[in-house]
Design a protein around this motif. Structure first.
Motif, short mmCIF file in Angstrom:
data_model
loop_
_atom_site.label_atom_id
_atom_site.label_comp_id
_atom_site.label_asym_id
_atom_site.label_seq_id
_atom_site.Cartn_x
_atom_site.Cartn_y
_atom_site.Cartn_z
N LYS A 32 0.83 -1.20 0.00
CA LYS A 32 0.00 0.00 0.00
C LYS A 32 0.86 1.25 0.00
O LYS A 32 0.54 2.26 -0.63
N ILE A 33 1.97 1.19 0.75
CA ILE A 33 2.88 2.35 0.79
C ILE A 33 3.45 2.62 -0.59
O ILE A 33 3.50 3.76 -1.07
N ILE A 34 3.87 1.55 -1.25
CA ILE A 34 4.44 1.71 -2.60
C ILE A 34 3.40 2.27 -3.56
O ILE A 34 3.67 3.16 -4.36
N ASN A 35 2.16 1.73 -3.43
CA ASN A 35 1.10 2.23 -4.32
C ASN A 35 0.81 3.70 -4.07
O ASN A 35 0.56 4.48 -5.00
N SER A 36 0.84 4.09 -2.79
CA SER A 36 0.59 5.50 -2.46
C SER A 36 1.67 6.40 -3.05
O SER A 36 1.40 7.46 -3.60
N ILE A 37 2.93 5.90 -2.91
CA ILE A 37 4.05 6.69 -3.47
C ILE A 37 3.92 6.79 -4.98
O ILE A 37 4.13 7.85 -5.58
N ASN A 38 3.56 5.67 -5.59
CA ASN A 38 3.41 5.68 -7.06
C ASN A 38 2.29 6.60 -7.51
O ASN A 38 2.39 7.29 -8.53
N ASP A 39 1.16 6.58 -6.73
CA ASP A 39 0.05 7.46 -7.08
C ASP A 39 0.46 8.93 -6.99
O ASP A 39 0.10 9.76 -7.84
N GLU A 40 1.20 9.25 -5.91
CA GLU A 40 1.64 10.64 -5.75
C GLU A 40 2.59 11.06 -6.87
O GLU A 40 2.50 12.15 -7.43
N LYS A 41 3.49 10.13 -7.22
CA LYS A 41 4.44 10.42 -8.31
C LYS A 41 3.70 10.59 -9.63
O LYS A 41 4.01 11.48 -10.44
N SER A 42 2.70 9.71 -9.84
CA SER A 42 1.92 9.79 -11.08
C SER A 42 1.18 11.12 -11.17
O SER A 42 1.09 11.74 -12.22
N SER A 43 0.65 11.58 -10.00
CA SER A 43 -0.07 12.85 -9.98
C SER A 43 0.87 14.01 -10.33
O SER A 43 0.52 14.91 -11.09
N LYS A 44 2.10 13.94 -9.75
CA LYS A 44 3.08 14.99 -10.06
C LYS A 44 3.47 14.95 -11.54
O LYS A 44 3.63 15.99 -12.19
N ASP A 45 3.62 13.74 -12.08
CA ASP A 45 3.98 13.62 -13.49
C ASP A 45 2.88 14.19 -14.38
O ASP A 45 3.16 14.85 -15.39
N ASP A 46 1.62 13.92 -13.99
CA ASP A 46 0.51 14.46 -14.77
C ASP A 46 0.51 15.99 -14.75
O ASP A 46 0.28 16.65 -15.77
N THR A 47 0.77 16.56 -13.55
CA THR A 47 0.80 18.02 -13.43
C THR A 47 1.91 18.61 -14.31
O THR A 47 1.72 19.59 -15.03
N THR A 48 3.09 17.96 -14.25
CA THR A 48 4.22 18.43 -15.08
C THR A 48 3.87 18.33 -16.56
O THR A 48 4.18 19.22 -17.36
N LYS A 49 3.20 17.22 -16.91
CA LYS A 49 2.82 17.02 -18.31
C LYS A 49 1.88 18.13 -18.78
O LYS A 49 2.03 18.70 -19.86
N ILE A 51 1.59 21.14 -17.54
CA ILE A 51 2.32 22.42 -17.62
C ILE A 51 3.10 22.50 -18.93
O ILE A 51 3.11 23.53 -19.62
N ILE A 52 3.77 21.40 -19.29
CA ILE A 52 4.55 21.38 -20.53
C ILE A 52 3.65 21.58 -21.74
O ILE A 52 3.96 22.34 -22.67
N ILE A 53 2.49 20.89 -21.73
CA ILE A 53 1.55 21.04 -22.86
C ILE A 53 1.06 22.49 -22.96
O ILE A 53 0.97 23.07 -24.05
N ALA A 54 0.75 23.10 -21.80
CA ALA A 54 0.29 24.49 -21.80
C ALA A 54 1.36 25.43 -22.35
O ALA A 54 1.07 26.35 -23.14
#
Length: 216
Positions: A32-49, A51-54
């Motif tokens: 669960k900890i790993i999944n939580s970390i992955n979810d948070e990382k995925s959310s950050k990656d989506d935000t970065t993506k 921003i780059i598209i904008a």
């Protein structure tokens, strides 16, 4: 779930150890900890993506705007160049008109002749002599230079100054002597010039040496 104190096995829903009474804490699984970390990382990656598209969209919009402005300026420069070329190109109509000989002021005044006039002398020798020279109403408003030399018995009575004048609306040039004469004149020489001092006409008039108005 195992008790951290006595290592006894308890139900997952138990809050206290059934053997030693130690409070039990729910363990978060490593997965669960790993999944939580992955979810948070995925959310950050989506935000970065996003921003780059904008940023890419903004860059494309700015590039299009600059290209449009540059194209408009290029068209304006082209139109200005065409207008300049058109204005600098000789107009065949104007060239034809300008190539035709224009009548100079001397040529226009050359047709001016002394057609007649009158002289008036005062009732006393202290009075000045007035001359009214007729050249025709068609010359109304034209500028001329006139010279009248007065004499008596062959002797000059004045210096014959050249006086600038304008033909009046009736076609007359009116001029008076600069000074009064010692004798009444019996002769007058009229010289008519254009403004460049080219002689247009000359006329000699015999006068009666007395105070009167005499026409010629």
């Amino acid at each position: 779930m195992y008790c951290p104190n006595c290592n006894s096995e308890n139900n997952d829903s138990a809050k206290f150890c059934k053997k030693c009474g130690t409070p039990l804490k729910k363990e978060v699984s490593h997965k669960k900890i790993i999944n939580s970390i992955n979810d948070e990382k995925s959310s950050k990656d989506d935000t970065t993506k996003y921003i780059i598209i904008a940023l890419i969209i903004i860059a494309i919009a700015l590039a299009g705007a600059f290209a449009y402005i540059g194209f408009g300026n290029h068209n304006d420069d082209g139109q200005t160049q065409v207008q300049n070329n058109a204005s600098s190109s000789p107009n065949p109509v104007q060239s034809t008109q300008s190539s035709q000989p224009q009548q100079s002021s001397s040529a226009q005044s050359a047709a001016m002749d002394i057609l007649g006039g009158s002289f008036s002398t005062g009732s006393s020798l202290s009075a000045k002599t007035y001359a009214s020279i007729y050249v025709g109403s068609q010359h109304s408003g034209e500028k001329v230079i006139i010279q009248i030399k007065y004499s008596r018995d062959g002797s000059s009575l004045n210096n014959g100054n050249m006086v600038p004048k304008t033909v009046d609306s009736s076609g007359y040039i009116n001029v008076k002597s600069a000074d009064s004469f010692k004798y009444y004149p019996d002769f007058a020489e009229i010289n008519l010039f254009d403004t460049n001092k080219n002689l247009l006409d000359t006329q000699s008039v015999s006068l009666s040496p007395d105070s009167s108005t005499q026409t010629f």
